[in-house]
Scaffold this motif. Sequence first.
Motif, PDB file in Angstrom:
ATOM      1  N   SER A  14       0.992  16.991  13.179  1.00 38.76           N
ATOM      2  CA  SER A  14       0.714  17.517  11.844  1.00 38.76           C
ATOM      3  C   SER A  14       1.706  17.018  10.806  1.00 38.76           C
ATOM      4  CB  SER A  14       0.718  19.053  11.885  1.00 38.76           C
ATOM      5  OG  SER A  14       1.989  19.529  12.309  1.00 38.76           O
ATOM      6  N   LEU A  15       2.865  16.551  11.234  1.00 36.87           N
ATOM      7  CA  LEU A  15       3.831  15.990  10.291  1.00 36.87           C
ATOM      8  C   LEU A  15       3.301  14.709   9.674  1.00 36.87           C
ATOM      9  CD1 LEU A  15       6.690  16.373   9.109  1.00 36.87           C
ATOM     10  CD2 LEU A  15       7.558  14.993  11.009  1.00 36.87           C
ATOM     11  N   GLY A  16       2.502  13.959  10.436  1.00 36.55           N
ATOM     12  CA  GLY A  16       1.854  12.759   9.889  1.00 36.55           C
ATOM     13  C   GLY A  16       2.689  11.507   9.967  1.00 36.55           C
ATOM     14  N   TYR A  17       3.690  11.466  10.839  1.00 37.13           N
ATOM     15  CA  TYR A  17       4.552  10.291  10.966  1.00 37.13           C
ATOM     16  C   TYR A  17       4.655   9.879  12.429  1.00 37.13           C
ATOM     17  CZ  TYR A  17       6.021  10.960   6.132  1.00 37.13           C
ATOM     18  OH  TYR A  17       6.037  11.082   4.766  1.00 37.13           O
ATOM     19  N   SER A  18       4.612   8.585  12.648  1.00 37.65           N
ATOM     20  CA  SER A  18       4.815   8.050  14.000  1.00 37.65           C
ATOM     21  C   SER A  18       6.282   7.692  14.167  1.00 37.65           C
ATOM     22  CB  SER A  18       3.936   6.813  14.214  1.00 37.65           C
ATOM     23  OG  SER A  18       4.230   5.826  13.240  1.00 37.65           O
ATOM     24  N   LEU A  19       6.879   8.152  15.242  1.00 38.85           N
ATOM     25  CA  LEU A  19       8.316   7.982  15.459  1.00 38.85           C
ATOM     26  C   LEU A  19       8.631   6.606  16.010  1.00 38.85           C
ATOM     27  CD1 LEU A  19       9.233  11.451  17.000  1.00 38.85           C
ATOM     28  CD2 LEU A  19       9.238  10.743  14.609  1.00 38.85           C
ATOM     29  N   GLY A  20       9.789   6.079  15.565  1.00 34.22           N
ATOM     30  CA  GLY A  20      10.260   4.790  16.032  1.00 34.22           C
ATOM     31  C   GLY A  20      11.565   4.932  16.785  1.00 34.22           C
ATOM     32  N   ALA A  21      12.505   4.029  16.511  1.00 33.66           N
ATOM     33  CA  ALA A  21      13.782   4.016  17.217  1.00 33.66           C
ATOM     34  C   ALA A  21      14.665   5.165  16.746  1.00 33.66           C
ATOM     35  CB  ALA A  21      14.489   2.679  16.987  1.00 33.66           C
ATOM     36  N   ALA A  22      15.437   5.692  17.680  1.00 30.93           N
ATOM     37  CA  ALA A  22      16.400   6.744  17.347  1.00 30.93           C
ATOM     38  C   ALA A  22      17.653   6.114  16.750  1.00 30.93           C
ATOM     39  CB  ALA A  22      16.747   7.542  18.593  1.00 30.93           C
ATOM     40  N   LEU A  23      18.275   6.802  15.789  1.00 28.70           N
ATOM     41  CA  LEU A  23      19.467   6.305  15.101  1.00 28.70           C
ATOM     42  C   LEU A  23      20.699   7.090  15.530  1.00 28.70           C
ATOM     43  CD1 LEU A  23      17.976   5.953  11.499  1.00 28.70           C
ATOM     44  CD2 LEU A  23      18.140   4.194  13.271  1.00 28.70           C
ATOM     45  N   SER A  24      21.826   6.394  15.553  1.00 31.80           N
ATOM     46  CA  SER A  24      23.080   7.049  15.938  1.00 31.80           C
ATOM     47  C   SER A  24      23.625   7.865  14.776  1.00 31.80           C
ATOM     48  CB  SER A  24      24.108   5.995  16.364  1.00 31.80           C
ATOM     49  OG  SER A  24      24.393   5.122  15.283  1.00 31.80           O
ATOM     50  N   SER A  25      24.461   8.861  15.112  1.00 30.44           N
ATOM     51  CA  SER A  25      25.067   9.717  14.097  1.00 30.44           C
ATOM     52  C   SER A  25      26.543   9.921  14.427  1.00 30.44           C
ATOM     53  CB  SER A  25      24.355  11.075  14.045  1.00 30.44           C
ATOM     54  OG  SER A  25      25.008  11.948  13.142  1.00 30.44           O
ATOM     55  N   SER A  26      27.370  10.010  13.378  1.00 30.18           N
ATOM     56  CA  SER A  26      28.819  10.206  13.565  1.00 30.18           C
ATOM     57  C   SER A  26      29.215  11.673  13.414  1.00 30.18           C
ATOM     58  CB  SER A  26      29.585   9.356  12.546  1.00 30.18           C
ATOM     59  OG  SER A  26      29.237   9.724  11.216  1.00 30.18           O
ATOM     60  N   GLU A  27      28.251  12.579  13.466  1.00 31.78           N
ATOM     61  CA  GLU A  27      28.552  14.002  13.318  1.00 31.78           C
ATOM     62  C   GLU A  27      29.326  14.530  14.526  1.00 31.78           C
ATOM     63  OE1 GLU A  27      25.756  16.785  11.004  1.00 31.78           O
ATOM     64  OE2 GLU A  27      24.405  15.422  12.087  1.00 31.78           O
ATOM     65  N   LYS A  28      30.221  15.501  14.250  1.00 37.01           N
ATOM     66  CA  LYS A  28      30.968  16.150  15.327  1.00 37.01           C
ATOM     67  C   LYS A  28      30.037  17.006  16.172  1.00 37.01           C
ATOM     68  CE  LYS A  28      34.560  19.628  16.092  1.00 37.01           C
ATOM     69  NZ  LYS A  28      35.502  20.571  15.430  1.00 37.01           N
ATOM     70  N   THR A  29      29.229  17.780  15.501  1.00 36.40           N
ATOM     71  CA  THR A  29      28.250  18.625  16.190  1.00 36.40           C
ATOM     72  C   THR A  29      26.863  18.295  15.657  1.00 36.40           C
ATOM     73  OG1 THR A  29      29.907  20.389  16.321  1.00 36.40           O
ATOM     74  CG2 THR A  29      27.618  20.994  16.787  1.00 36.40           C
ATOM     75  N   PRO A  30      26.230  17.291  16.233  1.00 37.87           N
ATOM     76  CA  PRO A  30      24.923  16.880  15.704  1.00 37.87           C
ATOM     77  C   PRO A  30      23.861  17.942  15.938  1.00 37.87           C
ATOM     78  CG  PRO A  30      25.416  15.725  17.740  1.00 37.87           C
ATOM     79  CD  PRO A  30      26.650  16.478  17.391  1.00 37.87           C
ATOM     80  N   ILE A  31      23.167  18.275  14.892  1.00 39.34           N
ATOM     81  CA  ILE A  31      22.065  19.245  14.978  1.00 39.34           C
ATOM     82  C   ILE A  31      20.728  18.524  15.069  1.00 39.34           C
ATOM     83  CG2 ILE A  31      20.914  21.140  13.774  1.00 39.34           C
ATOM     84  CD1 ILE A  31      23.551  21.831  12.483  1.00 39.34           C
ATOM     85  N   TRP A  32      20.609  17.448  14.322  1.00 35.74           N
ATOM     86  CA  TRP A  32      19.333  16.745  14.193  1.00 35.74           C
ATOM     87  C   TRP A  32      19.346  15.446  15.000  1.00 35.74           C
ATOM     88  CZ3 TRP A  32      15.918  19.661  11.552  1.00 35.74           C
ATOM     89  CH2 TRP A  32      16.411  20.564  10.626  1.00 35.74           C
ATOM     90  N   LYS A  33      18.200  15.133  15.540  1.00 37.85           N
ATOM     91  CA  LYS A  33      17.946  13.796  16.069  1.00 37.85           C
ATOM     92  C   LYS A  33      17.191  13.020  14.988  1.00 37.85           C
ATOM     93  CE  LYS A  33      17.767  14.923  20.982  1.00 37.85           C
ATOM     94  NZ  LYS A  33      16.938  14.904  22.211  1.00 37.85           N
ATOM     95  N   ILE A  34      17.707  11.852  14.679  1.00 39.80           N
ATOM     96  CA  ILE A  34      17.165  11.084  13.551  1.00 39.80           C
ATOM     97  C   ILE A  34      16.385   9.892  14.097  1.00 39.80           C
ATOM     98  CG2 ILE A  34      17.726   9.926  11.400  1.00 39.80           C
ATOM     99  CD1 ILE A  34      20.388  11.424  11.399  1.00 39.80           C
ATOM    100  N   TYR A  35      15.186   9.694  13.540  1.00 41.26           N
ATOM    101  CA  TYR A  35      14.302   8.612  13.995  1.00 41.26           C
ATOM    102  C   TYR A  35      13.787   7.813  12.801  1.00 41.26           C
ATOM    103  CZ  TYR A  35      14.094  11.282  18.350  1.00 41.26           C
ATOM    104  OH  TYR A  35      14.417  11.965  19.503  1.00 41.26           O
ATOM    105  N   GLU A  36      13.711   6.521  12.987  1.00 38.57           N
ATOM    106  CA  GLU A  36      12.954   5.692  12.039  1.00 38.57           C
ATOM    107  C   GLU A  36      11.470   5.951  12.280  1.00 38.57           C
ATOM    108  OE1 GLU A  36      14.405   1.791  13.035  1.00 38.57           O
ATOM    109  OE2 GLU A  36      15.608   1.725  11.212  1.00 38.57           O
ATOM    110  N   SER A  37      10.695   6.007  11.225  1.00 35.11           N
ATOM    111  CA  SER A  37       9.281   6.343  11.392  1.00 35.11           C
ATOM    112  C   SER A  37       8.457   5.720  10.274  1.00 35.11           C
ATOM    113  CB  SER A  37       9.093   7.866  11.395  1.00 35.11           C
ATOM    114  OG  SER A  37       9.547   8.424  10.171  1.00 35.11           O
ATOM    115  N   LYS A  38       7.129   5.847  10.432  1.00 35.00           N
ATOM    116  CA  LYS A  38       6.190   5.352   9.433  1.00 35.00           C
ATOM    117  C   LYS A  38       5.071   6.369   9.245  1.00 35.00           C
ATOM    118  CE  LYS A  38       6.742   0.350   9.765  1.00 35.00           C
ATOM    119  NZ  LYS A  38       6.055  -0.943   9.997  1.00 35.00           N
TER     120      LYS A  38
END
Length: 758
Positions: A14-38
């Motif tokens: 329902s979000l309407g986006y297809s997920l791609g590669a996951a991106l790294s994060s420099s957060e101490k306590t990462p909450i979100w997983k970040i993805y490239e998408s279209k």
Amino acid sequence: MQFFEKLIGKEQNSLGYSLGAALSSSEKTPIWKIYESKNKETKEAALVFVYETRKEDANKSLRNVARNGLQKLKTLRHPNILKFYNAVESESSISFATEEALPLSEYVQRYGPLTKDSIYWGLHCLAKALEFIHNDCKLSHGKISPASVFITPGGDWKLGAFEASVNDLTSLRETMFLQDERYCSPELLRQQWNVLSKAPIYAVDSWAFGCIIQELFSGFFRSAEQLKKLDAIPKDLVFDYQKLLSSNPSSRIPPGKLLENNCLQSNSFVNMNLFLENFELKESLERDNFLHKITDDIDSISKTFLRFKLVPILCTSIECGSGGVSVFNCICAIFSHIVDNNFRQDLVRQHVIRWFSEAKPENRVFRTELVNKIELFAPFMDREKVNKVVFPFLCQNMKDLGSPALRDSSVKSIVHIIEVLDEKQANSVLMSHLAKLQLDKEPAIRANTTVCIGKIASYLSDSTKKKVLIPAFTRALKDPFPPTRVAGLVSLVKTAGSYEPSDMAKKILPSVVPCLVDEDNETRTQAFECLEFFLSKIRQLHEQMSQGTANSLMNETNVRNKMEKGKESGKNSGWNFTSLAASLAMQLSETIADAHTTQQPTNADKHYRTNTTEQQTSSRDIKASEGFITSALSGEKTTPERKGSKEDAENWDLLIDFSEPLPYNKSSENIGELGTTANSRFENKYKTASSSSTRTIQTTGTKTNTAALSRTRTRPTASSLDQIVSESSRSRRKQAKEKTDDDDWSALLGGPDIPPRK
């Protein structure tokens, strides 16, 4: 990835986006997983953040923090804050999509260390975002670090990660675990909440902002002890840098104060970006000077900035009607500078085709520039768009009598799209426009039209070539403008493979010869070259024809020699084949005679038949044993005897000539010499041949009868007169057809040809 998709299930769809590669994060306590998408519908690139419920989050503190960040991002709208698109929340996950960007750490990994210009612009973007949050929203970000900074493809820095944002600094006690200790202010580390309660709302963010400045210019940041080193900090920025890191929270300056620093205000890259932000509000002269400067310094500007930031702004300017020729020329310069076929194809499909379809007729300057640059865009144009959008646009320009430059440019541009034009467009519509332009009042347009026809000739159909090429080029030879005549001569040579030898001799050479004495030197020179070229072509044809005749005579001689050898080796076989040939030739002569005989025999003919035996006193002896084919071989009645010698075989065709109708004479005096038809003559011979097995015909007096025949006055038969009238009618129709073919090119115009030069 498969597990993740099953986990969020319908929410991800329902979000309407297809997920791609996951991106790294420099957060101490990462909450979100970040993805490239279209985006699934528009294919627009985006960034998707996903939070998954964890077992250790029993009291749902992380989920509440994630909700807080999502809520703040939805409500905060600013050019330097990450743009929110869409969000979906369920019991097991929270996900939302934003504009395309990369975390700062990921950006450095992909594209290398940041340049000073990029750092200055980044500090400007972050200072503006923080100024908006502190002054307008009365909020503290609470989590300023490289993990909360995102960079777009165009080089703009965006602020995100609002999970720890609060409107009271004392509330940071619930979210301070999210912040990296390296970027925490001293009072926050010591948890001096009474001090923070009295401090300005920007105090914590100012300290973290100073730490980011140290890391950006130094390239690394390990601890607070490094903040004392000023070697890497620009001199103009040192004072504000120290103010940001003041030990007293109340004496720290807000990050927005950095916008007044001379170091940022004097940077050319920063000023360039600021100019683009208000591009539509600038005067036309200011915009032209700005774009000329970019074009001159294009090699020193980042390609990502040109592609992802500058070009979209310029394209929007053209489509809104405010962009002029300078904007278009700048886009073309960038188009040539960036060697990336994906970028070029996207630009042509999304914008350039739209400019062709929406260009206003009164804006002739922009239309002319658009046509002049068609060579640049043509390789990336779709065939369908060329035939439905670009070609009608060019046809409209060819009919524009108010702009000779536009007509001339349109003619030149045809060469670049002829490969993808449909057959009907190229052979019919285009030819009608070029035929009119060959009579244009502007000499240069007539010359360029002739050149254009010569260049596109190979893409035309064979029937169009026959109708168009020779009339068009020979018309150009009569043009009063010398370059047009030269263009016609050159085009004739270039398209020589499209002409028949008869056309070269009858149509082309007679038109080229007058140019040999042309008053223009270049025309004369080219005429001699053209003449020699076609003469060599015709000479080669002559040699081939002569060689072919010699070969045929040689083959005929060889056949005769083989036949003579065959006669000597086997008489029975030779007799059979010779007799068979004689019989077939006799039957063929009878058929031809019957076809040419259209008149009933007269009394004179009957008289001639009854007295044939008495009058045939001049003939040769023919033996019956050599002149017949047996009934067992032919299956028919016996035929008259024929001599199988070589001399008689050669004279077979001379016995009766059926190429013309036989004459006749009314007078009964010379009936014996002249009045017989072909059938009566053969019938008489057959009767005399069948009367006896051997017949002797005397040859005495043949010359006398021939002389009498020549002195007798004759007149043609009715069938002969009909044949003469029929041939005359066919000759007149053939001449009319040749004239019509020559006038086909003029017929496209509906008017006369160019008058010959005096």
